[in-house]
Design an enzyme around this catalytic site. Structure first.
Site, short mmCIF file in Angstrom:
data_model
loop_
_atom_site.label_atom_id
_atom_site.label_comp_id
_atom_site.label_asym_id
_atom_site.label_seq_id
_atom_site.Cartn_x
_atom_site.Cartn_y
_atom_site.Cartn_z
N GLY A 152 0.83 -1.18 -0.05
CA GLY A 152 0.05 0.02 -0.17
C GLY A 152 1.21 1.19 0.12
O GLY A 152 2.24 1.05 0.23
N CYS A 153 0.37 2.39 -0.11
CA CYS A 153 1.21 3.48 -0.35
C CYS A 153 1.73 3.95 0.85
O CYS A 153 2.76 4.35 1.03
CB CYS A 153 0.34 4.59 -1.01
SG CYS A 153 1.25 5.82 -1.46
N MET A 154 0.85 3.72 1.81
CA MET A 154 1.13 4.42 3.20
C MET A 154 1.52 3.44 4.26
O MET A 154 2.22 3.60 5.34
CB MET A 154 0.15 5.21 3.66
CG MET A 154 -0.22 6.60 2.75
SD MET A 154 -1.87 7.37 3.30
CE MET A 154 -1.51 8.60 2.14
N ARG B 208 -5.47 4.09 -0.30
CA ARG B 208 -4.23 3.47 -0.69
C ARG B 208 -3.58 2.89 0.79
O ARG B 208 -2.24 2.96 0.46
CB ARG B 208 -3.15 4.34 -1.59
CG ARG B 208 -3.99 4.70 -2.82
CD ARG B 208 -2.91 4.83 -4.04
NE ARG B 208 -2.47 6.03 -3.73
CZ ARG B 208 -1.65 6.89 -4.47
NH1 ARG B 208 -1.14 6.12 -5.72
NH2 ARG B 208 -1.10 7.94 -4.31
#
Lengths: 147, 416
Positions: A58-60, A127
């Site tokens: 995931g992005c975060m 995200r």
């Protein structure tokens, strides 16, 4: 790596019970506190299971997911470096664990989370790895249902 | 800035008057007043920009260039007037040096694809710093893969500062291009562009400056900076998305081949071969972002109506205040404390994932960014996977920093 030796998540509350509990909490910070508390009660996922294969990008935040159980009793183990995502994992476990793989593939997770007032976490633009986790669980369940 | 100038600047600055120009700042989020601390990702827009865009579409819109009717001429003249506004804003010599792009990312890709493929060969070196945004890293990686050139890294100090002597060590006879941020989007560090330009030019290399954050926080004079390319985005400068600027020295732009082919960038088209239009049209294939450019012009007009010294003093006071107050949050570690830094502040809170912090802060109406901020090499060097980041613009206030600190303390109680 022997997934059979791994402790799968066994939710103590059903999803309906969780829904009821969330319904009693009017304030957002109480709901978050409850969610975080659910995450803290998850069994620990040993580091040996935190591999590239189990990682959901995931992005975060990072999420690791190991499917288990059987086609008639779906289970998984999971962990995240995000406290909130851990709480969401606990909620997902209540939603999916113990169901048949066919049911898991069919369950509308978005509708379920909407009922809890947690739908913002299902928005693809977050995200945070969580959306991808739901997709992975459903893929695993589908594969299990076929085998 | 001396004391007299500073106090005069404060007199010339009324943040509430500025806030009144930004309609979105009066809205609520989760029933809380909006505290927008993500201007480094994208700034909010003043009504002057919004109204210009609305007017352009509702009254003055047609495609630009070659239209032999009033509306097209009007649209063209507004569009080209914006180019002159950009030129004056960065003190470029000529409007032929102002190339519109869809953003800073496209501007850097343009230079990498056009200048890079034409002039950078196997073994040539491109010098970058650790703190570059991915948009000033990945285009050079693509060029490396295409040409076999080498990327060299100038590292960053623990406090986020960069030392000119580290540039001196890395820039050498094989250096063909130095590409650096003017201001770091994560750390707020201001890079010594003029000194870097001297080092680059001493070895015959060109200097590209990613000005996305730099142009927002200080006046930019591309001639005084002595760089060769300067790029920035409109949307971080209170203007619309979809418009950016590549400034390049005319003598360099002239030697560069087109980046994309299409309408508007040609002189003649024939099966025997095409010839290119002059600058800047050579780099502007297809129907351009017309209203976006006009909107950028309006944003520049808006900034020009402000006392920029006063705005800079205000933003400087905000970052100083944030640096003072944020450490009141237990377990908070500031990331990026270089002297003279711009109003961008990263931090981590022990035991709380930055993403969780941002999620919980949102419930208090506080918008901060969390993640790697498109700067993975920097995160790696700092030994963190992500940070939270608050960034301040001309409309930000000390009260918003108070709200941030209060929300962080509350979030920490929940998360840790």
């Amino acid at each position: 790596m022997n997934a059979a030796a791994l402790e799968m998540i066994s939710p103590s509350l059903s999803f309906d019970e969780l829904t009821e509990n969330f319904g009693l909490l009017d304030e957002w910070d109480d709901r978050y506190a409850y969610l975080i508390d659910l995450g803290r009660k998850l069994p620990e996922l040993p580091d040996v299971y935190k591999t590239e294969a189990t990682k959901i990008r995931g992005c975060m935040s990072q999420v690791w997911l190991v499917p288990g159980g059987t086609a008639t009793d779906f289970r998984f183990a999971a962990d995240s470096d995000s406290t909130i995502v851990k709480g969401l994992i606990a909620v997902l476990a209540s939603l999916f664990s113990g169901r048949t793989a066919v049911d898991v593939a069919d369950i509308d997770a978005e509708a379920a989370f909407r009922a809890l007032g947690l739908e913002q976490h299902l928005s693809p633009n977050r995200r945070n790895g969580f959306v991808a986790m739901v997709a992975r669980i459903k893929d695993d369940a589908r594969a299990m249902a076929k085998s | 800035m001396n004391v007299a100038a500073l106090s005069q600047a404060k007199l010339n600055f009324d943040v509430e008057r500025i806030r009144a120009d930004f309609p979105i700042l009066s809205r609520k989020v989760h029933n809380k007043p909006l505290v927008y601390l993500d201007s480094a990702a994208s700034a909010q827009k003043p009504r002057q920009v919004i109204e210009t865009i609305t007017r352009a579409y509702s009254e003055d819109y047609a495609n630009v260039h070659r239209g032999a009717y009033y509306l097209s001429e009007k649209s063209t003249s507004d569009y080209e007037a914006a180019r002159e506004k950009v030129r004056a804003f960065i003190n470029a010599k000529s409007i032929t040096e102002i190339v519109y792009t869809k953003g800073a990312t496209e501007a850097i890709n343009l230079v990498a694809a056009s200048y890079g493929r034409a002039f950078i060969k196997e073994g040539d070196e491109i010098v970058l710093t650790t703190l570059e945004h991915h948009s000033n890293f990945v285009p050079w990686d693509l060029l490396r893969k295409a040409t076999g050139c080498v990327l060299r890294e100038v590292t960053v100090q623990l406090d986020g500062s960069v030392r000119i002597e580290d540039f001196a060590k890395v820039i050498g006879p094989r250096t063909k291009l130095v590409a650096v941020a003017h201001v770091s989007n994560v750390l707020g560090t201001v890079l010594p562009i003029k000194e870097i330009a001297k080092l680059a030019h001493a070895v015959g290399a060109k200097l590209l400056v990613d000005g996305c954050q730099g142009i927002v926080h200080a006046e930019v004079d591309v001639q005084a900076l002595d760089c060769d390319f300067y790029v920035f985005s409109g949307h971080k400068l209170y203007g619309p998305t979809g418009i950016g600027v590549l400034w390049g020295r005319e003598a360099i732009l002239d030697t560069m081949p087109p980046y994309q082919g299409g309408g508007d960038m040609i002189e003649t088209v024939a099966f025997a071969g095409c010839t290119w239009a002059g600058l800047p049209a050579k780099f502007e294939a297809g129907t351009p972002p017309i209203v976006e450019a006009i909107g950028l012009g309006a944003a520049i007009d808006y900034i020009n109506t402000q006392d920029r010294v006063a705005v800079a003093a205000h933003e400087h006071a905000l970052i100083a205040y944030a640096l003072e107050r944020l450490p009141e949050v237990p377990g908070l570690r500031l990331i990026g404390t270089a002297p003279g830094k711009a109003s961008v502040q990263s931090f981590v809170v022990e035991g709380a994932h930055p993403h969780d912090l941002a999620t919980v802060l949102d419930r208090s109406g506080v918008c901060v960014r969390a993640g790697h901020h498109c700067a993975q090499p920097l995160m790696e060097a700092l030994g963190v996977s992500a940070t939270a980041r608050a960034s301040f613009a001309m409309y930000s206030t000390q009260a918003e920093i108070d709200a941030l600190v209060a929300a962080l303390i509350k979030a920490r109680e929940l998360l840790v």
